[in-house]
Motif scaffolding. Sequence first.
Motif, PDB file in Angstrom:
ATOM      1  N   ASN A 147      31.968  21.953  23.845  1.00  0.00           N
ATOM      2  CA  ASN A 147      32.514  23.301  23.092  1.00  0.00           C
ATOM      3  C   ASN A 147      33.893  22.979  22.613  1.00  0.00           C
ATOM      4  N   SER A 148      34.796  22.129  23.280  1.00  0.00           N
ATOM      5  CA  SER A 148      35.857  21.766  22.888  1.00  0.00           C
ATOM      6  C   SER A 148      35.905  20.722  21.609  1.00  0.00           C
ATOM      7  N   ASN A 179      34.638  22.943  18.174  1.00  0.00           N
ATOM      8  CA  ASN A 179      35.454  23.844  17.526  1.00  0.00           C
ATOM      9  C   ASN A 179      36.099  23.320  16.419  1.00  0.00           C
ATOM     10  N   ILE A 193      32.600  30.439  16.554  1.00  0.00           N
ATOM     11  CA  ILE A 193      33.215  29.642  17.490  1.00  0.00           C
ATOM     12  C   ILE A 193      32.818  30.195  18.734  1.00  0.00           C
ATOM     13  N   ASP A 235      41.870  22.815  24.297  1.00  0.00           N
ATOM     14  CA  ASP A 235      41.004  21.852  24.069  1.00  0.00           C
ATOM     15  C   ASP A 235      41.425  20.558  24.147  1.00  0.00           C
ATOM     16  N   SER A 269      40.272  28.907  27.516  1.00  0.00           N
ATOM     17  CA  SER A 269      39.326  28.812  26.135  1.00  0.00           C
ATOM     18  C   SER A 269      38.890  30.518  25.831  1.00  0.00           C
ATOM     19  N   PHE A 284      30.575  28.806  22.178  1.00  0.00           N
ATOM     20  CA  PHE A 284      31.325  28.786  23.050  1.00  0.00           C
ATOM     21  C   PHE A 284      29.968  29.454  24.329  1.00  0.00           C
ATOM     22  N   TYR A 332      35.868  24.458  12.150  1.00  0.00           N
ATOM     23  CA  TYR A 332      37.136  24.872  11.523  1.00  0.00           C
ATOM     24  C   TYR A 332      36.614  24.195   9.933  1.00  0.00           C
ATOM     25  N   ASN A 368      41.189  18.195  17.637  1.00  0.00           N
ATOM     26  CA  ASN A 368      41.893  19.182  18.337  1.00  0.00           C
ATOM     27  C   ASN A 368      43.403  18.939  17.668  1.00  0.00           C
TER      28      ASN A 368
END
Length: 339
Positions: A299-300, A303, A259, A70, A111, A263, A307, A42
């Motif tokens: 989940n964090s 992500n 994404i 995140d 989030s 989640f 990307y 992140n």
Amino acid sequence: MQLQYCFETINKSCEKNCWPNSIRIPMYVFMVSTILATIAGNLAVIISIAHFKQLHTPTNYLILSMAIVDFLLGCLVMPYSMVRSVENCWYFGDMFCKIHTGTDIMLSTASIFHLSFISVDRYYAVCDPLRYKTKINKFTVLVMILTSWVIPAIFAFGMIFLELNMKGSEVIFYDEIFCVGGCFVFFSETSGIIASMLSFFFPGFVMICIYGKIYIIARRQARLIKDATIQIQFQANFVAKQHISRCRERKAAKTLGTIMGVFLICWSPFFFSTAISPFTNYIIPSIVIDAFVWVGYLNSTFNPMVYAFFYTWFRRALKMILFGKVFQTDSSRTVLYLE
């Protein structure tokens, strides 16, 4: 094996996990790796969007804000949750327990609020492109970001510090669950339903509906563009340019839809258990709830990986960050993708 307690000299102290090192060490390795991956991934997203001017777009501002959420989860929440999960003890005091729990709920809720607004952004980009720039401008995005932070903060800290999460179930909590040296995420029947609806079910349902609409309209647009290519050459060139633009928007919608799916998959077990546990007399073991929390935390971590998989610009930006090229003069004006 003799029972051990978090505080041996205090009555009603929580029992300490007596797992052997063959279990404890892999747990710490997994959790530390998850924390480091969350922070590093992140942070790379934050630096990329903040540094490169080409990435200063409404959608990316929302992604930047979500990456900060995140990142903070990895820095401020997960390390303390790790100690609690492995040791089954909370050594940081009752006040910090409330702060930690409130921060945990706030960031988790923030989030999905970000994801909800991102789905709205994608809806206008794909379904109403002519009005996109007038509808989704910097002021609109700022309101979305502030809403995504402020409402979860008021909800989470208000609920925890006013003990609204326990209202109606205080006797059950203090008689059957509470022990000294624990830090529990406890919900009564009413608060469990309200928290789950606000933080997960309602916004998740809205996002699924919006992305369903985006998918239908995107397919319709793709068929229209395909049919238009049989026209004269000038029109074909114009359609080709439109096709590239629409493809980019649909790819962005697909990426952000992925994404969203990640989640929902990660947080579904926790929020379903939060909603039903009070109605089943809290029969779900605390160790299972704790495992669901860590699945949600993943989940964090995922992500930034999404990307990196979908976005060419993120891979290029990441390469420049890793090789230190972001410190070069005018590196912020680097073209990461063709307009």
